[in-house]
Scaffold this motif. Structure first.
Motif, short mmCIF file in Angstrom:
data_model
loop_
_atom_site.label_atom_id
_atom_site.label_comp_id
_atom_site.label_asym_id
_atom_site.label_seq_id
_atom_site.Cartn_x
_atom_site.Cartn_y
_atom_site.Cartn_z
N ASN A 199 0.82 -1.21 0.00
CA ASN A 199 0.00 0.00 0.00
C ASN A 199 0.85 1.26 0.00
OD1 ASN A 199 -2.32 -1.53 -0.02
ND2 ASN A 199 -2.66 -1.39 2.20
N CYS A 200 1.79 1.33 0.93
CA CYS A 200 2.65 2.52 1.02
C CYS A 200 3.52 2.65 -0.22
CB CYS A 200 3.52 2.45 2.28
SG CYS A 200 2.57 2.65 3.82
N GLY A 201 3.97 1.52 -0.74
CA GLY A 201 4.80 1.56 -1.94
C GLY A 201 4.05 2.14 -3.14
N LEU A 202 2.82 1.68 -3.33
CA LEU A 202 2.02 2.19 -4.45
C LEU A 202 1.68 3.67 -4.27
CD1 LEU A 202 -0.42 -0.82 -5.02
CD2 LEU A 202 1.42 -0.05 -6.55
N ILE A 203 1.37 4.06 -3.04
CA ILE A 203 1.06 5.47 -2.77
C ILE A 203 2.25 6.35 -3.12
CG2 ILE A 203 0.62 7.14 -0.92
CD1 ILE A 203 -1.08 4.94 0.44
N ALA A 204 3.43 5.97 -2.64
CA ALA A 204 4.63 6.78 -2.89
C ALA A 204 4.98 6.79 -4.37
CB ALA A 204 5.80 6.24 -2.07
N LEU A 205 4.86 5.65 -5.02
CA LEU A 205 5.21 5.56 -6.43
C LEU A 205 4.33 6.47 -7.29
CD1 LEU A 205 6.91 4.18 -8.61
CD2 LEU A 205 5.24 2.33 -8.66
N PHE A 206 3.04 6.42 -7.06
CA PHE A 206 2.12 7.21 -7.89
C PHE A 206 2.11 8.69 -7.50
CE2 PHE A 206 0.35 2.97 -8.76
CZ PHE A 206 0.33 3.03 -10.15
N LEU A 207 2.20 8.98 -6.21
CA LEU A 207 2.25 10.38 -5.79
C LEU A 207 3.54 11.04 -6.28
CD1 LEU A 207 0.87 10.63 -2.13
CD2 LEU A 207 -0.12 11.54 -4.23
N GLY A 208 4.66 10.34 -6.14
CA GLY A 208 5.94 10.89 -6.57
C GLY A 208 5.99 11.11 -8.07
N ALA A 209 5.61 10.09 -8.83
CA ALA A 209 5.64 10.21 -10.29
C ALA A 209 4.63 11.25 -10.77
CB ALA A 209 5.35 8.86 -10.93
N GLY A 210 3.45 11.25 -10.17
CA GLY A 210 2.43 12.21 -10.58
C GLY A 210 2.82 13.65 -10.29
N TRP A 211 3.36 13.89 -9.10
CA TRP A 211 3.77 15.26 -8.75
C TRP A 211 4.93 15.72 -9.62
CZ3 TRP A 211 1.79 19.40 -7.18
CH2 TRP A 211 2.53 20.43 -6.62
N PHE A 212 5.82 14.81 -9.96
CA PHE A 212 6.94 15.17 -10.83
C PHE A 212 6.43 15.65 -12.18
CE2 PHE A 212 10.09 14.02 -14.11
CZ PHE A 212 11.17 14.76 -13.66
N LEU A 213 5.47 14.95 -12.75
CA LEU A 213 4.91 15.36 -14.04
C LEU A 213 4.19 16.70 -13.93
CD1 LEU A 213 3.54 11.94 -15.36
CD2 LEU A 213 5.52 13.20 -16.21
N VAL A 214 3.45 16.89 -12.86
CA VAL A 214 2.70 18.13 -12.69
C VAL A 214 3.63 19.33 -12.58
CG1 VAL A 214 1.20 19.42 -11.11
CG2 VAL A 214 0.65 17.06 -11.71
N VAL A 215 4.65 19.21 -11.73
CA VAL A 215 5.51 20.38 -11.49
C VAL A 215 6.45 20.67 -12.66
CG1 VAL A 215 5.43 20.24 -8.98
CG2 VAL A 215 7.20 18.98 -10.22
N THR A 216 6.95 19.61 -13.32
CA THR A 216 7.91 19.85 -14.40
C THR A 216 7.23 20.24 -15.71
OG1 THR A 216 7.94 17.48 -14.99
CG2 THR A 216 9.62 18.27 -13.43
N GLN A 217 6.00 19.77 -15.92
CA GLN A 217 5.33 20.05 -17.19
C GLN A 217 4.29 21.15 -17.09
OE1 GLN A 217 6.66 18.46 -19.89
NE2 GLN A 217 8.03 17.70 -18.29
N ALA A 218 3.93 21.55 -15.87
CA ALA A 218 2.88 22.56 -15.73
C ALA A 218 3.27 23.68 -14.78
CB ALA A 218 1.58 21.89 -15.26
#
Length: 480
Positions: A199-218
């Motif tokens: 559970n924690c692994g999936l949360i960190a993986l998706f939150l980290g990857a998602g936030w990276f895309l949001v901040v770098t591309q937007a």
């Protein structure tokens, strides 16, 4: 749940308090000696001050909204402190507390892994005496220090199956700096595949990857006038955008092989590992998967400052290095593996004592406490005059000054730096010009400042309001 009462009775509470006081005193003394600099203390101090005044956090040093820098929304809660009283020492206090507080989850992780109280206490010593902790405290202020204990707390929460606490810690980490999203995503991969915390692994993986895309591309392009983050310039040989760099890392591995296998990289890895080298086992290094993104960025960067224990760039690596130490010692304790120390033909001294002694040796060898008498006392002969000149800057008008004085005048919308390569195009835009001819700062030189002083003296629009010990304060006539 950790309460104030339980915290006071915690085995490392006194260590945390003493370390906080030492770190706060060290950073405050450096600032008082005018050795803190515009990059990065004044940048963050100005942004947080402007937020506290309900103004746009536009950095006059970088000419962008601070959100276009690192997308660090931690500045907004920090601005609440400035609403109480606007003072840069709040940042020194937050930094000192954050760095010292990492000893608590370090101790707790060791206990959770099955290590006894003495060894767990020694683990807290490893953390507090790790040279980077002391050194980064001296290098101005950086919000990622807040992420250091948060990363350790996140790992602890994951291992205790405290999902809500884990999420809170991850959000705090992501709020500190955009690039930490890569660390969070890599941590998620490690927790998912190796620590078996689905559970924690999936949360960190998706939150980290998602936030990276949001901040770098937007987020960053929006606040940076459509441009990529300035740090991309450190990797120009790999590409001109985050996407291009990512693609070239895959399709053109030859571009990085020379960097990866070099003496400079070997030296950097030696610096990172030396303080803990004896307590590591090759069989228990899986946590370092989480450190791969930051480690790779530091190794591949054109900036040597990213490969030392002085600057902030290695901060996200430390938590996972410490977890590797804990895992190795726990396995050794259970006879499931041996650390390098176990293989050494030396007398059977108590392990906690050996750990603390080696950590102290590493601290004495690599910590930069010596800067106080080799560097920070330079310029002490101009301190009284500099303080007096600063006291004469009586309004929130715009200021032109050098990198060492700027952190003392950052609470205003416009502060710019004297730079020999890019002299000010229009002096009339400044209400104050404060110069140190004797110590002009690393972005300037004496000849440039001398010419600037002469020019200002011959400009009727400006008045020489103060001069002493090569410190010059000019004001526009309207400020007489």
């Amino acid at each position: 749940m950790l309460t104030l009462k339980s915290l006071k009775s915690h085995p490392v509470f006194l260590m945390i308090v003493v370390t906080t006081l030492v770190l706060l005193a060290a950073s405050s003394a450096r600032h008082a000696l005018f050795q803190s600099t515009a990059f990065d203390l004044a940048i963050f101090d100005q942004a947080i001050y402007l937020i506290s005044q309900n103004q746009t956090p536009f950095s006059s040093f970088m000419a962008i909204n601070i959100w276009g820098d690192h997308a660090a929304f931690i500045f907004y809660p920090l601005a609440l402190l400035y609403k109480i009283y606007p003072d840069v020492h709040w940042l020194f206090l937050v930094q000192a507390v954050s760095l010292a507080l990492g000893a608590w989850p370090s101790w707790s992780l060791a206990r959770q892994a099955g290590l006894n109280n003495s060894i767990s206490w020694a683990i807290a010593c490893i953390y507090l005496l790790y040279p980077l902790v002391f050194n980064v405290n001296l290098f101005d202020f950086h919000p990622e220090v807040i992420a250091l204990p948060a990363l350790l707390a996140a790992i602890l929460a994951a291992r205790l199956n405290k999902t809500l606490w884990f999420c809170a810690a991850i959000v705090l980490v992501l709020s500190c700096k955009a690039v930490l999203s890569l660390t969070v995503a890599a941590m998620g991969l490690w927790l998912l595949c190796f620590d078996k915390k689905r559970n924690c692994g999936l949360i960190a993986l998706f939150l980290g990857a998602g936030w990276f895309l949001v901040v770098t591309q937007a987020v960053i392009p929006y606040f940076n006038q459509g441009r990529e983050h300035a740090a991309i310039g450190r990797y120009q040989y790999l590409g001109n955008s985050v996407l291009e760099i990512a693609i070239n890392l895959i399709v053109k591995p030859n571009l990085v092989l020379g960097r990866l296998f070099s003496l400079e990289t070997l030296e950097y890895l030696a610096l990172l590992l030396l303080p803990v080298i004896w307590w590591l086992s090759p069989r228990h290094l899986s946590s370092l998967i989480s450190a791969v993104p930051m480690l790779a960025m530091n190794i591949l960067s054109d900036r040597p400052a990213q490969r030392d224990l002085v600057h902030q760039y290695s901060v996200p690596i430390l938590p996972f290095l410490l977890v590797a130490v804990i895992s190795s010692l726990a396995a050794s304790n259970q006879q499931k593996g041996k650390t390098i120390f176990d293989r050494l033909p030396i007398p059977n001294y108590p392990l906690p004592r050996v750990i603390v002694i080696w950590s102290l040796i590493a601290f004495l060898a690599l910590a930069k406490y010596g800067y106080f008498w080799t560097i920070y006392l330079n310029g002490i002969d101009t301190l009284p005059a500099t303080r007096e000149a600063i006291s004469l800057v009586e309004t929130k008008g715009s200021v032109l000054t050098n990198v060492q004085i700027a952190p003392h005048l950052a609470h205003r919308p416009v502060v710019r730096l004297t730079q020999a390569k890019t002299p000010p195009a229009n002096l009339a835009e400044f209400d104050y010009v404060l110069l140190n001819l004797r110590y002009p700062g690393w972005m300037s030189d004496r000849e440039f400042v001398k010419n600037l002083v002469t020019k200002l003296k011959n400009t009727p629009q400006f008045q020489l309001k103060y001069q002493r010990d090569d410190i010059y304060l000019f004001t526009q006539n309207a400020n007489k």
